[in-house]
Design a protein around this motif. Structure first.
Motif, PDB file in Angstrom:
ATOM      1  N   LEU A  68       0.820  -1.234   0.005  1.00  0.00           N
ATOM      2  CA  LEU A  68       0.011  -0.107   0.170  1.00  0.00           C
ATOM      3  C   LEU A  68       0.939   1.381   0.009  1.00  0.00           C
ATOM      4  N   VAL A  69       1.776   1.304   0.765  1.00  0.00           N
ATOM      5  CA  VAL A  69       2.733   2.408   0.969  1.00  0.00           C
ATOM      6  C   VAL A  69       3.414   2.610  -0.450  1.00  0.00           C
ATOM      7  N   ASP A  70       3.989   1.422  -1.156  1.00  0.00           N
ATOM      8  CA  ASP A  70       4.459   1.823  -2.618  1.00  0.00           C
ATOM      9  C   ASP A  70       3.454   2.322  -3.535  1.00  0.00           C
ATOM     10  N   SER A  71       2.077   2.009  -3.326  1.00  0.00           N
ATOM     11  CA  SER A  71       1.098   2.585  -4.301  1.00  0.00           C
ATOM     12  C   SER A  71       1.058   3.965  -3.868  1.00  0.00           C
ATOM     13  N   LEU A  72       1.116   4.488  -2.727  1.00  0.00           N
ATOM     14  CA  LEU A  72       0.913   5.749  -2.442  1.00  0.00           C
ATOM     15  C   LEU A  72       2.000   6.353  -2.821  1.00  0.00           C
ATOM     16  N   LYS A  73       3.264   5.964  -3.004  1.00  0.00           N
ATOM     17  CA  LYS A  73       4.504   6.771  -3.628  1.00  0.00           C
ATOM     18  C   LYS A  73       4.092   7.044  -5.192  1.00  0.00           C
ATOM     19  N   GLN A  74       3.258   6.097  -5.749  1.00  0.00           N
ATOM     20  CA  GLN A  74       2.849   6.371  -7.114  1.00  0.00           C
ATOM     21  C   GLN A  74       1.722   7.021  -7.638  1.00  0.00           C
ATOM     22  N   ASP A  75       1.076   7.659  -6.578  1.00  0.00           N
ATOM     23  CA  ASP A  75      -0.364   8.453  -6.593  1.00  0.00           C
ATOM     24  C   ASP A  75      -0.391   9.321  -7.536  1.00  0.00           C
ATOM     25  N   THR A  76      -1.357   9.446  -8.469  1.00  0.00           N
ATOM     26  CA  THR A  76      -1.513  10.209  -9.324  1.00  0.00           C
ATOM     27  C   THR A  76      -3.186  10.853  -9.311  1.00  0.00           C
ATOM     28  N   GLY A  77      -3.511  10.694  -8.049  1.00  0.00           N
ATOM     29  CA  GLY A  77      -4.965  11.368  -7.683  1.00  0.00           C
ATOM     30  C   GLY A  77      -6.169  10.422  -8.277  1.00  0.00           C
ATOM     31  N   GLN A  78      -5.566   9.160  -8.913  1.00  0.00           N
ATOM     32  CA  GLN A  78      -6.713   8.135  -9.053  1.00  0.00           C
ATOM     33  C   GLN A  78      -7.728   7.855  -8.123  1.00  0.00           C
ATOM     34  N   LYS A  79      -9.060   7.834  -8.211  1.00  0.00           N
ATOM     35  CA  LYS A  79      -9.985   7.522  -7.276  1.00  0.00           C
ATOM     36  C   LYS A  79     -11.373   6.834  -8.016  1.00  0.00           C
ATOM     37  N   VAL A  80     -12.045   6.366  -7.259  1.00  0.00           N
ATOM     38  CA  VAL A  80     -13.469   5.965  -7.518  1.00  0.00           C
ATOM     39  C   VAL A  80     -14.427   6.542  -6.639  1.00  0.00           C
ATOM     40  N   ASP A  81     -15.569   7.053  -7.114  1.00  0.00           N
ATOM     41  CA  ASP A  81     -16.512   7.674  -6.337  1.00  0.00           C
ATOM     42  C   ASP A  81     -17.662   6.669  -6.117  1.00  0.00           C
ATOM     43  N   TYR A  82     -18.441   6.947  -4.914  1.00  0.00           N
ATOM     44  CA  TYR A  82     -19.832   6.074  -4.676  1.00  0.00           C
ATOM     45  C   TYR A  82     -20.840   7.353  -4.391  1.00  0.00           C
ATOM     46  N   PRO A  83     -22.045   7.154  -4.444  1.00  0.00           N
ATOM     47  CA  PRO A  83     -23.041   8.144  -4.045  1.00  0.00           C
ATOM     48  C   PRO A  83     -23.350   7.872  -2.486  1.00  0.00           C
ATOM     49  N   LEU A  84     -23.788   8.948  -1.822  1.00  0.00           N
ATOM     50  CA  LEU A  84     -24.472   9.437  -0.733  1.00  0.00           C
ATOM     51  C   LEU A  84     -25.844   9.832  -0.751  1.00  0.00           C
ATOM     52  N   VAL A  85     -26.449   9.684   0.533  1.00  0.00           N
ATOM     53  CA  VAL A  85     -27.820  10.089   0.520  1.00  0.00           C
ATOM     54  C   VAL A  85     -27.924  11.051   1.546  1.00  0.00           C
ATOM     55  N   ASP A  86     -28.387  12.416   1.054  1.00  0.00           N
ATOM     56  CA  ASP A  86     -28.718  13.591   2.050  1.00  0.00           C
ATOM     57  C   ASP A  86     -29.973  13.144   2.706  1.00  0.00           C
ATOM     58  N   VAL A  87     -30.066  13.618   4.239  1.00  0.00           N
ATOM     59  CA  VAL A  87     -31.381  13.216   4.916  1.00  0.00           C
ATOM     60  C   VAL A  87     -31.395  14.874   5.808  1.00  0.00           C
ATOM     61  N   ASP A  88     -32.612  15.179   5.470  1.00  0.00           N
ATOM     62  CA  ASP A  88     -32.853  16.675   5.933  1.00  0.00           C
ATOM     63  C   ASP A  88     -34.129  16.381   6.963  1.00  0.00           C
ATOM     64  N   ILE A  89     -34.156  16.723   7.783  1.00  0.00           N
ATOM     65  CA  ILE A  89     -35.353  16.785   8.798  1.00  0.00           C
ATOM     66  C   ILE A  89     -35.696  18.452   9.272  1.00  0.00           C
ATOM     67  N   THR A  90     -36.916  18.402   8.342  1.00  0.00           N
ATOM     68  CA  THR A  90     -37.476  19.830   8.238  1.00  0.00           C
ATOM     69  C   THR A  90     -38.653  19.930   9.334  1.00  0.00           C
TER      70      THR A  90
END
Length: 269
Positions: free
Chosen positions: A86-108
């Motif tokens: 993992l540390v070796d992968s961090l050294k080669q980091d280029t900002g690569q990512k995968v995104d997952y959705p979230l849900v907003d909860v609003d109590i009015t």
């Protein structure tokens, strides 16, 4: 790169955290728990959920990486014996990512005040005692009146958690939307609900209008709980896909359906 380590207190995780800190220091990474670029969690999915809520106000610039010290999790890609990789992968980091959705909860509330929460897996609405009664609106249109123990509103990635345990569908994370699942609904010749989970798209939203006077509990990811001691003070509980998302550093990201197979089926081929 600034890195935070978020660990659970068990013996195995403490040992991995110690090794991780030493390896990161040797590689000249900056340990910063306040304003990190990457958050490394050490434990399991519960630890990662806790870290998500801890850093929920920094989601626009934080990426997460999970090391699991027990069984394979849905959000943890690295094993406890892979710290150096993992540390070796961090050294080669280029900002690569995968995104997952979230849900907003609003109590009015009826006085106009709004309390906002955000969930990675799910939000639940449950009665402390007696039966939950509420009207369910989909994008402003009344859908049904629910009676039962409670409701579970989940994200696609959260569909494998509590949602699955109440009979909800497992949803591919590429299908962005939210799922509404019933918890022990009452269905007889007088009271009827659809009786099955529903999934609405990212351009839809759900509103719950409470029809009860008894105390309710609104939970998020089993990590946060908000008591509604007087539901009459609440105008509605609003759910929709959030404009925010969680990002994982994708040095190595396990396929979602591979995780489902390994977690629930046992890897049969």
């Amino acid at each position: 790169m600034r890195i935070a380590i978020y660990s659970n207190p068990t013996g195995g995780s403490v040992k991995v955290t110690k090794q991780l800190k030493s390896s990161l220091a040797a590689a000249n990474f900056i340990l910063d728990n306040d304003r990190p670029d990457v958050v490394i969690t050490v434990g399991g999915d519960g630890t990662l959920l806790s870290a998500f809520h801890h850093y929920r106000h920094q989601l626009n610039h934080v990426r997460f990486v999970g090391i699991h010290t027990g069984h394979l999790g849905f959000y943890t890609d690295w094993r406890d014996f892979e710290v150096e990789e993992l540390v070796d992968s961090l050294k080669q980091d280029t900002g690569q990512k995968v995104d997952y959705p979230l849900v907003d909860v609003d109590i009015t509330y009826v006085d106009g005040n709004v309390k906002h929460f955000i969930a990675l897996n799910e939000s639940t609405v449950k009665k402390a005692v007696n039966t939950l009664v509420c009207d369910i609106y989909i994008k402003g249109k009344l859908f049904e009146r629910f009676r039962g123990d409670g409701l579970c509103i989940s994200t696609p990635t959260g569909s494998t958690g509590y949602n699955k345990s109440i009979g909800g569908a497992v949803v591919d994370p590429s299908l962005v939307g939210i799922q509404l699942g019933e918890i022990a609904s009452i269905n007889n010749r007088v009271f009827r609900t659809l009786g099955s989970p529903i999934i609405v798209g990212k351009d839809q939203y759900l509103d719950l209008v409470l029809r009860t006077n008894d105390r309710l509990i609104v939970g998020c990811d089993q990590m946060q709980a908000h008591d509604l001691d007087n539901p009459k003070e609440v105008r509605k509980i609003h759910y929709q896909i959030s404009q925010s998302h969680i990002s994982f550093a994708s040095y190595r990201h396990t396929n979602f359906w591979q995780r489902v197979d390994e977690s629930f089926i046992g890897g049969l081929k």
